[in-house]
Motif scaffolding. Structure first.
Motif, short mmCIF file in Angstrom:
data_model
loop_
_atom_site.label_atom_id
_atom_site.label_comp_id
_atom_site.label_asym_id
_atom_site.label_seq_id
_atom_site.Cartn_x
_atom_site.Cartn_y
_atom_site.Cartn_z
N ASN A 41 -10.96 -8.75 7.37
CA ASN A 41 -10.58 -9.69 8.78
C ASN A 41 -11.33 -10.89 8.21
O ASN A 41 -10.90 -12.11 8.77
CB ASN A 41 -10.90 -9.39 9.82
CG ASN A 41 -10.74 -8.59 10.11
OD1 ASN A 41 -9.85 -7.94 10.60
ND2 ASN A 41 -10.74 -8.04 11.23
N LYS A 277 -12.55 -13.47 14.45
CA LYS A 277 -12.52 -12.43 13.47
C LYS A 277 -12.62 -11.51 13.66
O LYS A 277 -12.23 -10.51 13.50
CB LYS A 277 -11.99 -13.33 12.10
CG LYS A 277 -10.61 -13.83 12.39
CD LYS A 277 -9.65 -13.34 12.00
CE LYS A 277 -8.18 -14.25 11.27
NZ LYS A 277 -8.60 -14.48 10.32
N THR A 278 -13.96 -11.26 13.48
CA THR A 278 -14.40 -9.73 13.51
C THR A 278 -15.28 -9.03 14.80
O THR A 278 -15.99 -8.25 14.33
CB THR A 278 -15.38 -9.94 12.37
OG1 THR A 278 -16.24 -11.14 12.51
CG2 THR A 278 -14.40 -10.86 11.23
#
Ligand SMILES: NC(=O)C1=CN([C@@H]2O[C@H](COP(=O)(O)OP(=O)(O)OC[C@H]3O[C@@H](n4cnc5c(N)ncnc54)[C@H](O)[C@@H]3O)[C@@H](O)[C@H]2O)[C@@H](O)CC1
Ligand SMILES: Nc1ncnc2c1ncn2[C@@H]1O[C@H](COP(=O)(O)OP(=O)(O)OP(=O)(O)O)[C@@H](O)[C@H]1O
Ligand SMILES: [Mg+2]
Length: 372
Positions: A41, A277-278
């Motif tokens: 990611n 994103k994570t």
């Protein structure tokens, strides 16, 4: 070339994970897979809509009459890991040599010029991170210029990886980076001892290497310190991380330069990725990438002088861990481990196919497994 370094980055990250997961032998490939997902990611996807440089423009500050290899190794590693552009700001004598090594590097022979700081500063708006020190040497005039470059880089909030003779400069003037949380220091054994002695005014306790790294980071205002060695010990002044995955047994010149160049890209990517994103989305790992600081490492039991200790769930850090013991703390930080073996030949066929799977395999990486 575009595919290669990205694949290289992914394979490098895989090595990182192997290294990280070797800390707890029992890790299943699934844990690896989940954690790889996190790494996946932060690697910006290739896309036809991107423009040149969007995925990383890294500057290496170093290179002098004696040392031309180190800045090359650092700068080319940044490209191999996946940066789009790699600049080297070096002394004029080193420039033709480094230019001759590779057409891919943009080499600026400015480091020994009277207005070196201005010459570098004008590039800073177009750079995402700096790697300061590889092959810098210890010439006073150069070091003074680099001091100015660090000042203007901090003023622009640019992440800096400081290595080699950049660490020599920091040992002379610790205030230069004190408290700058976007600084990552990567001392080898000798550089660490030198820095420790200069900052803490006394020899380090060789029986308490973890505590020494923690203390040095704290004394420098919680910058991230990566003490390289048979076991890499990392700290940001609050946590200590250890990675003992077997690396190359060679001890040749340049291996630390590979790490610093790779770190330049990955620190930028981690900042770019941000928490959205994570955050979650990974069954065993509840991860939040957070905060302006970037630590690099994977949480493990820090066997310090006070015996084994782990991060309590309430600590401000969430660490990358597939094990249930470390529960995520909301808004925690994620540690990622960066390997020094980050340079993969871009032609590696499986890396290419690995890249393909990572990018196009929406079914949870089934084919990824084979590629790995
Ligand atoms: N090809 C090149 O251009 C290279 C240039 N380099 C540059 O050379 C300059 C000096 O770097 P050095 O690493 O040599 O200097 P250091 O001051 O880090 O190390 C001095 C000496 O300490 C010894 N040493 C290193 N690690 C040790 C350990 N773990 N235990 C005991 N002794 C140890 C080594 O013999 C080394 O030459 C830096 O600017 C560096 O970037 C190096 O990166 C090597 C490659
Ligand atoms: N004794 C060791 N055994 C295994 N790996 C090691 C050992 N010492 C260092 N390493 C690994 O090698 C990499 C480079 O570390 P090293 O100490 O060689 O850096 P360096 O001296 O700065 O290298 P350079 O010559 O590029 O300046 C690090 O990522 C570290 O993890
Ligand atoms: Mg070095």
């Amino acid at each position: 070339m575009a595919l290669g370094p990205r694949c290289g980055a992914i394979r490098a990250c895989r090595r990182v994970l192997e290294r990280a997961f070797s800390l707890r032998k029992a890790h299943s490939i699934k844990d690896m897979e989940n954690t790889l997902q996190l790494v996946r990611n932060i690697i910006p996807p290739l896309s036809s809509t991107k423009h040149k440089g969007q995925d990383g423009r890294i500057g290496v500050v170093g290179g002098c009459q004696e040392y031309t290899g180190a800045p090359y190794f650092a700068a080319i590693s940044a490209l191999k890991v996946g940066a789009d552009l790699s600049h080297v700001f070096c002394a004029s004598a080193a420039a033709p040599v480094i230019k001759a090594y590779s057409p891919e590097l943009i080499v600026h022979p400015v480091l020994d010029s009277p207005n070196a700081v201005h010459e570098v500063e004008k590039w800073l708006p177009r750079l995402h991170a700096l790697v300061v020190g590889p092959g810098l040497g210890r010439d006073d005039a150069l070091l003074r210029n680099v001091q100015g470059i660090l000042e203007v880089s901090k003023a622009r909030d640019i992440p800096v990886v400081i290595d080699a003779d950049g660490l020599w400069l920091v040992a002379q003037q610790p205030a230069l980076i004190h408290g700058y949380r976007k600084a990552v220091l990567t001392p080898n054994h000798v550089e660490f001892s030198r820095l420790y002695d200069a900052v803490l005014r006394g020899p380090m306790d060789s029986d308490d290497s973890h505590g020494s790294v923690l203390r040095l980071s704290q004394a420098l205002g919680n910058v991230t310190v990566v003490q390289k060695g048979e076991r890499d010990i990392l700290s940001n002044g609050q946590q200590v991380l250890v990675c003992s995955q077997e690396g190359s047994s060679r001890r040749c010149g340049g291996q630390g330069d590979l790490l610093s160049g790779s770190l330049g890209v990955l620190v930028h990517w981690a900042l770019l990725a941000g928490p959205q994103k994570t955050n979650g989305g990974i069954s065993d790992l509840k991860l939040t990438i957070w905060g302006p600081e970037i630590e690099t490492g994977v949480k493990t039991r820090a066997q310090g002088s006070c015996g084994p200790r782990t991060t309590t769930p309430t600590s401000p850090h969430l660490l990358l861990s597939p094990s249930p013991q470390v529960q995520p703390s909301p808004g925690g930080r994620v540690w990622r481990l960066l390997s020094h073996q980050a340079v993969q030949p871009p032609s590696l066929p499986e890396a290419r196919s690995l890249h393909h799977h990572l990018r196009h395999d929406r079914r949870g990486g089934g084919r990824l497994q084979q590629a790995l």
